[in-house]
Motif scaffolding. Structure first.
Motif, short mmCIF file in Angstrom:
data_model
loop_
_atom_site.label_atom_id
_atom_site.label_comp_id
_atom_site.label_asym_id
_atom_site.label_seq_id
_atom_site.Cartn_x
_atom_site.Cartn_y
_atom_site.Cartn_z
N ALA A 308 -23.59 -13.42 -18.90
CA ALA A 308 -23.13 -12.04 -18.97
C ALA A 308 -21.95 -11.89 -18.02
O ALA A 308 -21.97 -12.43 -16.91
CB ALA A 308 -24.24 -11.07 -18.59
N VAL A 309 -20.92 -11.17 -18.46
CA VAL A 309 -19.68 -11.07 -17.69
C VAL A 309 -19.27 -9.62 -17.55
O VAL A 309 -19.32 -8.85 -18.53
CB VAL A 309 -18.54 -11.87 -18.36
CG1 VAL A 309 -17.24 -11.74 -17.57
CG2 VAL A 309 -18.93 -13.35 -18.50
N ILE A 310 -18.88 -9.25 -16.35
CA ILE A 310 -18.34 -7.92 -16.07
C ILE A 310 -16.90 -8.10 -15.58
O ILE A 310 -16.68 -8.72 -14.54
CB ILE A 310 -19.16 -7.18 -15.00
CG1 ILE A 310 -20.64 -7.10 -15.42
CG2 ILE A 310 -18.59 -5.79 -14.75
CD1 ILE A 310 -21.50 -8.20 -14.82
N ARG A 311 -15.95 -7.63 -16.36
CA ARG A 311 -14.55 -7.73 -15.96
C ARG A 311 -14.30 -6.73 -14.83
O ARG A 311 -14.55 -5.53 -14.98
CB ARG A 311 -13.65 -7.45 -17.14
CG ARG A 311 -12.15 -7.59 -16.90
CD ARG A 311 -11.75 -9.06 -16.81
NE ARG A 311 -10.30 -9.21 -16.74
CZ ARG A 311 -9.52 -9.43 -17.79
NH1 ARG A 311 -10.05 -9.49 -19.01
NH2 ARG A 311 -8.22 -9.59 -17.64
N THR A 312 -13.82 -7.19 -13.69
CA THR A 312 -13.63 -6.32 -12.54
C THR A 312 -12.17 -6.14 -12.14
O THR A 312 -11.88 -5.41 -11.20
CB THR A 312 -14.42 -6.86 -11.34
OG1 THR A 312 -14.05 -8.23 -11.09
CG2 THR A 312 -15.92 -6.79 -11.60
N GLY A 313 -11.27 -6.80 -12.84
CA GLY A 313 -9.86 -6.68 -12.52
C GLY A 313 -9.04 -7.52 -13.46
O GLY A 313 -9.55 -8.18 -14.36
N GLU A 314 -7.74 -7.52 -13.24
CA GLU A 314 -6.84 -8.28 -14.11
C GLU A 314 -7.13 -9.77 -14.06
O GLU A 314 -7.02 -10.47 -15.07
CB GLU A 314 -5.40 -8.01 -13.70
CG GLU A 314 -4.37 -8.69 -14.59
CD GLU A 314 -2.95 -8.34 -14.20
OE1 GLU A 314 -2.02 -9.03 -14.65
OE2 GLU A 314 -2.77 -7.37 -13.43
N GLY A 315 -7.53 -10.25 -12.88
CA GLY A 315 -7.75 -11.69 -12.74
C GLY A 315 -9.09 -12.06 -12.16
O GLY A 315 -9.26 -13.18 -11.67
N ASP A 316 -10.06 -11.15 -12.20
CA ASP A 316 -11.36 -11.48 -11.62
C ASP A 316 -12.48 -10.86 -12.44
O ASP A 316 -12.29 -9.90 -13.19
CB ASP A 316 -11.44 -11.05 -10.17
CG ASP A 316 -10.96 -9.63 -9.95
OD1 ASP A 316 -11.72 -8.70 -10.25
OD2 ASP A 316 -9.81 -9.45 -9.48
N ALA A 317 -13.66 -11.43 -12.26
CA ALA A 317 -14.84 -10.99 -13.01
C ALA A 317 -16.08 -11.34 -12.21
O ALA A 317 -16.06 -12.18 -11.30
CB ALA A 317 -14.89 -11.66 -14.38
N VAL A 318 -17.17 -10.69 -12.56
CA VAL A 318 -18.50 -11.04 -12.04
C VAL A 318 -19.28 -11.65 -13.20
O VAL A 318 -19.27 -11.12 -14.31
CB VAL A 318 -19.22 -9.80 -11.49
CG1 VAL A 318 -20.69 -10.11 -11.22
CG2 VAL A 318 -18.56 -9.31 -10.21
N ALA A 319 -19.93 -12.78 -12.92
CA ALA A 319 -20.73 -13.47 -13.94
C ALA A 319 -22.19 -13.45 -13.53
O ALA A 319 -22.53 -13.53 -12.34
CB ALA A 319 -20.25 -14.91 -14.10
N VAL A 320 -23.05 -13.35 -14.52
CA VAL A 320 -24.50 -13.30 -14.29
C VAL A 320 -25.15 -14.30 -15.23
O VAL A 320 -24.88 -14.29 -16.45
CB VAL A 320 -25.06 -11.88 -14.55
CG1 VAL A 320 -26.56 -11.84 -14.27
CG2 VAL A 320 -24.33 -10.84 -13.71
N GLU A 321 -26.01 -15.16 -14.69
CA GLU A 321 -26.69 -16.16 -15.51
C GLU A 321 -28.05 -16.47 -14.90
O GLU A 321 -28.31 -16.18 -13.72
CB GLU A 321 -25.86 -17.44 -15.61
CG GLU A 321 -25.69 -18.19 -14.30
CD GLU A 321 -24.67 -19.31 -14.40
OE1 GLU A 321 -23.63 -19.11 -15.05
OE2 GLU A 321 -24.93 -20.38 -13.82
N ALA A 322 -28.92 -17.07 -15.68
CA ALA A 322 -30.26 -17.46 -15.21
C ALA A 322 -30.27 -18.93 -14.86
O ALA A 322 -29.68 -19.75 -15.56
CB ALA A 322 -31.30 -17.16 -16.29
N ARG A 323 -30.95 -19.26 -13.76
CA ARG A 323 -31.10 -20.65 -13.35
C ARG A 323 -32.58 -20.95 -13.18
O ARG A 323 -33.34 -20.17 -12.60
CB ARG A 323 -30.35 -20.91 -12.03
CG ARG A 323 -28.89 -20.54 -12.04
CD ARG A 323 -28.07 -21.33 -13.06
NE ARG A 323 -27.87 -22.70 -12.70
CZ ARG A 323 -26.74 -23.19 -12.14
NH1 ARG A 323 -25.71 -22.37 -11.91
NH2 ARG A 323 -26.63 -24.46 -11.86
N ALA A 324 -33.01 -22.10 -13.71
CA ALA A 324 -34.42 -22.47 -13.69
C ALA A 324 -34.53 -23.99 -13.56
O ALA A 324 -33.57 -24.73 -13.81
CB ALA A 324 -35.13 -22.00 -14.97
N ALA A 325 -35.71 -24.44 -13.18
CA ALA A 325 -35.95 -25.86 -12.92
C ALA A 325 -36.11 -26.61 -14.23
O ALA A 325 -37.22 -26.99 -14.64
CB ALA A 325 -37.18 -26.03 -12.05
N THR A 326 -35.00 -26.86 -14.90
CA THR A 326 -34.99 -27.58 -16.17
C THR A 326 -33.65 -28.27 -16.33
O THR A 326 -32.66 -27.91 -15.65
CB THR A 326 -35.24 -26.61 -17.34
OG1 THR A 326 -35.35 -27.35 -18.56
CG2 THR A 326 -34.11 -25.60 -17.47
#
Length: 415
Positions: A308-326
């Motif tokens: 999942a991505v949230i655009r926060t500016g012309e050249g930057d963004a916040v990314a969201v992802e899940a991490r698990a032991a696999t």
């Protein structure tokens, strides 16, 4: 070797005094290879796709720089073993090849969800360099003239024995026990102009000086550079201190020792392993089910949403992802929803990605993590975190028996 040792990343060498014996070596000229703007479109990626910039290894995802091979199909790599007149090798090429393969091939197969296969073709014999190993002065910050001589000598002795037209990637592996070999000198060398060998252009070579056995995942890190991925570690100005303050364990381009060594979902998006339908651009409030980025689906099963991505500016963004032991993250010591910032104009080694520490007063895995303060960075079920400057709030609502995470992301005025 100390745990904080880092492979050298990318070198952009100045090569002079090229001999006439191999005229194609005139391509090794004193210029820098810079990852410029994309030259091939990848299709519509949506409003959250940051554009490529002139930054070296820019993390823009709206196109692909075709001076790099894109790992969305099988690629063939020649693995060449170099010995020196001052040492008789105590290992065989087959033993050194086994240090890296098939482990590196499996790493990329898992990370790409089976979309990319790295096919190694190791030579079976040593090829002798013309000078003693200690003459070349190998080290992390290598004298440019000695480094140039090493490459010039290597190409000179290899050229009669290798048909480069058969291969997409080149690895040069030095005798690890030769007295002048320094594992800190391992890096990718880019050529200002490509070498023309056997009718094919060689733009970069991985020079491997690893010990036997080598650092874990070291060749996966260096191969990432061959695919236009940046260094994510922070190099202290005095060479001391923490190297992993940007991303900790959470991507192999930060540390080859990382406990959760898979690539970020953003990198997988850039490489073409995630399609637009696996990436959600968030505006307003969205409830999203995130599959762990390292989870390899069963044959024929859908990938599901991985980023999942949230655009926060012309050249930057916040990314969201899940991490698990696999998968490639199987040794992680914490699981949850990871948040990180991405900047498309920050060059390799300058911090183009930094992980958001959602538990800033604690750490985890102090005995194993490369940077324990970030080892517990992911959010757990029932937790939430706000990033005021990004006008973003992330809440973890629950986790399904399948392992996916239910997440609510709120942006903008509703925050």
């Amino acid at each position: 070797m100390p745990r904080q040792r880092r492979t050298g990343g990318v070198e952009r060498p100045s090569l002079r005094g090229v001999t006439a014996a191999t005229t194609s070596l005139l391509a090794l000229v004193a210029t820098s290879l810079v990852a410029g703007p994309a030259v091939a479109a990848t299709g519509e990626q949506g409003p959250c796709a940051l554009p490529r910039t002139e930054a070296h290894h820019s993390l823009g995802v709206d196109g692909w720089n075709e001076t790099y091979p894109r790992p969305d199909h099988p690629l063939d790599a020649v693995v060449i073993f170099l010995s020196f007149p001052d040492h008789s090798p105590t290992t065989t090429p087959a033993e050194l090849a086994a240090d890296h393969f098939p482990a590196t091939t499996h790493f990329f197969q898992r990370s790409s969800y089976g979309k990319f296969t790295l096919r190694p073709h190791p030579l079976r014999q040593w090829i002798r360099m013309p000078r003693p190993s200690d003459w070349y002065g190998m080290q992390r910050d290598w004298d440019s003239e000695r480094r140039a001589a090493y490459l010039r000598d290597a190409i000179g002795v290899i050229d009669p024995k290798v048909d480069f037209s058969r291969f997409d990637l080149v690895y040069l592996v030095a005798d690890p026990d030769a007295p002048g070999v320094d594992s800190d000198a391992t890096k990718v060398v880019n050529f200002g102009r490509p070498l023309r060998m056997d009718g094919t252009d060689i733009r970069r070579i991985v020079t491997v000086f690893e010990q036997h056995p080598p650092d874990r995942n070291v060749l996966a890190h260096e191969t990432g550079h061959l695919f236009d991925l940046p260094d994510l570690y922070h190099r202290p100005s005095d060479g001391k201190g923490d190297w992993d303050t940007y991303v900790g364990d959470w991507d192999v381009m930060g540390s080859q020792f990382g406990l959760a060594a898979d690539f970020f979902g953003w990198h997988k998006w850039k490489l073409g392993w995630l399609e637009p339908e696996q990436v959600i651009c968030v505006q307003g409030t969205r409830n999203i089910t995130l599959e762990p980025v390292a989870a390899v689906p069963a044959a024929g099963a859908p990938l599901g949403t991985r980023l999942a991505v949230i655009r926060t500016g012309e050249g930057d963004a916040v990314a969201v992802e899940a991490r698990a032991a696999t998968g490639n993250d199987r040794t992680t010591c914490t699981e949850g929803v990871l948040i990180y910032r991405v900047r498309n104009a920050t060059p390799s080694g300058g911090g183009p990605v930094d992980v958001v520490d959602t538990h800033p007063r604690s750490g985890a895995c102090w005995d194993r993590s490369v940077y324990a303060p970030l080892a517990d960075a992911p959010l757990r079920v029932g937790e939430s975190f706000s990033i005021p400057e990004a006008h973003t709030r992330v809440e973890v609502l629950g986790r399904r028996p399948s392992g996916s995470w239910n997440v609510r992301i709120t942006t903008g005025a509703r925050l």
